[in-house]
Design an enzyme around this catalytic site. Structure first.
Site, PDB file in Angstrom:
ATOM      1  N   HIS A  11      48.645  81.408  62.430  1.00  0.00           N
ATOM      2  CA  HIS A  11      48.202  80.300  63.271  1.00  0.00           C
ATOM      3  C   HIS A  11      48.860  80.345  64.638  1.00  0.00           C
ATOM      4  CE1 HIS A  11      51.321  78.585  60.397  1.00  0.00           C
ATOM      5  NE2 HIS A  11      51.937  78.486  61.549  1.00  0.00           N
ATOM      6  N   HIS A  32      44.193  81.573  77.666  1.00  0.00           N
ATOM      7  CA  HIS A  32      43.151  80.830  76.971  1.00  0.00           C
ATOM      8  C   HIS A  32      43.099  81.235  75.506  1.00  0.00           C
ATOM      9  CE1 HIS A  32      41.028  84.562  78.343  1.00  0.00           C
ATOM     10  NE2 HIS A  32      40.624  84.552  77.075  1.00  0.00           N
ATOM     11  N   ASN A  80      54.213  65.112  69.429  1.00  0.00           N
ATOM     12  CA  ASN A  80      55.552  64.535  69.429  1.00  0.00           C
ATOM     13  C   ASN A  80      55.458  63.060  69.804  1.00  0.00           C
ATOM     14  OD1 ASN A  80      57.346  66.925  68.944  1.00  0.00           O
ATOM     15  ND2 ASN A  80      56.298  67.674  70.764  1.00  0.00           N
ATOM     16  N   GLU A 108      37.695  80.330  75.926  1.00  0.00           N
ATOM     17  CA  GLU A 108      36.618  81.231  76.292  1.00  0.00           C
ATOM     18  C   GLU A 108      35.627  81.293  75.137  1.00  0.00           C
ATOM     19  OE1 GLU A 108      35.805  85.829  77.844  1.00  0.00           O
ATOM     20  OE2 GLU A 108      37.725  85.306  76.912  1.00  0.00           O
ATOM     21  N   ARG A 114      51.211  72.076  71.784  1.00  0.00           N
ATOM     22  CA  ARG A 114      51.451  70.624  71.800  1.00  0.00           C
ATOM     23  C   ARG A 114      50.318  69.891  72.511  1.00  0.00           C
ATOM     24  NH1 ARG A 114      55.987  73.599  73.232  1.00  0.00           N
ATOM     25  NH2 ARG A 114      57.621  73.563  71.636  1.00  0.00           N
ATOM     26  N   GLU A 137      47.456  75.160  64.934  1.00  0.00           N
ATOM     27  CA  GLU A 137      48.409  74.127  64.516  1.00  0.00           C
ATOM     28  C   GLU A 137      48.741  73.271  65.740  1.00  0.00           C
ATOM     29  OE1 GLU A 137      53.037  73.569  63.003  1.00  0.00           O
ATOM     30  OE2 GLU A 137      52.006  75.483  62.609  1.00  0.00           O
TER      31      GLU A 137
END
Length: 353
Positions: free
Chosen positions: A94, A163, A149, A211, A98, A145
């Protein structure tokens, strides 16, 4: 008559230490072999010049006087690690980054990009929440993932991250859906410069670029992560040797002053790839604080860490189990400062259970 002067035991043990622990190489056999090799009586091996004789023979065996392997052995270690890395069962698990509003991002990815929410994990004691999204189960697909926060609603993406790539059946149709949902289109559908593949660029609510590549059915729609590097040859060498990736292809675009290299663990139409981009004359990038890392599966995080150190990477977390869940990991930085985390394959599957 030559007078034989006995030597102190301590003066000879360092040279024999590497053999004394091995039942296959007793001292008597060592003495007999050295006698034959150097053409001197065994009785003289422990006489006045024994240290010189031993040094000559031990060096011939590729062992330093200290009992440590000589340079030839170091080369063997490198070759052994290279072979192990190439044979290790690795895949990209993965990509982690954030976001400022988890629910908003989940909605965009599921409604506009056709992803599925695979699971969520809230860690209140650490004040963050994860959401895993993708096009198939985590035990067989590359997934995203997301990390939220608590209380942080904005991040700096920086100039180094490029990208993500997603393969779709119809780029124009996907772009229309993104527009209808209020998404931002950074590049309208059309052939890639210098090629025939139809692409488009869109942005998610946090500003991450995607993209869209028009491609037939593929087992891995989440197909690319693009990062910019300051020395392409150095980066290729590192990812080949330390990560065991294959250089799939390179493409130079002198008109636009950049070169790309595609690297991965299998062909682009079936596996996710790392797209490394070198812009002519640019050696450093601001990485911001939004993009985090790629996670890769491995059969042995300890050997992985050895290879990373040996081939120019920096270990930022020594290999070992994570507190609380016992999943073994190791974390590192590549020569450009991009972070990756290696996760034990068996522990990862247990974690999913």
């Amino acid at each position: 008559m030559v007078r034989i002067i006995p030597m102190a035991a301590s003066s000879i043990r360092p040279s024999l230490a590497c053999f004394s622990a091995s039942p296959r190489f007793p001292i008597s056999l060592l003495s007999r072999n050295l006698s034959r090799t150097l053409h001197v009586p065994q009785s003289q091996l422990f006489g006045l010049n024994s240290h010189k004789l031993l040094r000559r023979s031990v060096n011939c065996l590729g062992v330093a006087e200290s009992g440590k392997p000589a340079q030839a052995s170091t080369a063997t270690t490198q070759d052994d690690l290279l072979t192990w890395v190439k044979n290790d069962k690795r895949r990209m698990l993965h990509v982690v980054y954030r976001v400022g509003d988890l629910d908003r991002t989940i909605k965009f990815y599921t409604e506009c990009l056709g992803m599925k929410l695979l699971r969520k994990r809230d860690i209140p004691e650490e004040k963050y929440t994860n959401a895993f999204l993708g096009y198939g189960p985590e035990d067989s697909h590359f997934v995203i993932e997301l990390t939220y926060n608590y209380g942080v609603d904005k991040y700096d993406i920086g100039a180094g991250f490029g990208h993500f790539g997603i393969a779709v059946d119809d780029v124009a149709k996907t772009v229309e859906l993104v527009k209808a949902k209020g998404g931002k289109v950074a590049r309208e559908p059309g052939p890639v410069k210098g090629g025939k593949t139809v692409i488009a660029f869109i942005e998610d609510p946090d500003g991450y670029k995607f993209e869209l590549l028009e491609r037939g059915p593929t087992p891995e729609p989440l197909c690319q992560v693009m990062l910019r590097v300051g020395d392409l040859d150095r980066a290729i060498k590192f990812y080949e040797k330390a990560f065991g990736m294959e250089l799939l292809r390179t493409r130079d675009n002198p008109e636009y002053k950049y070169t790309i290299a595609m690297m991965g663990y299998g062909p682009e139409d079936k596996f996710p790839v790392l797209e490394l981009t070198y812009n002519y004359g640019v050696t450093e990038y601001d990485k911001g604080n939004a993009y985090a890392q790629i996670a890769i599966g491995t059969d042995d995080v300890y050997k992985t860490a050895e290879a990373i150190k040996l081939f120019g990477g920096k270990i930022t977390r020594e290999p070992g189990p994570l507190p609380g869940i016992s999943t073994k990991i190791t974390a590192c930085l590549d020569p450009d400062g991009w972070k990756s985390v290696f996760v034990d394959n068996i522990d990862f599957l247990k974690e999913l259970e």
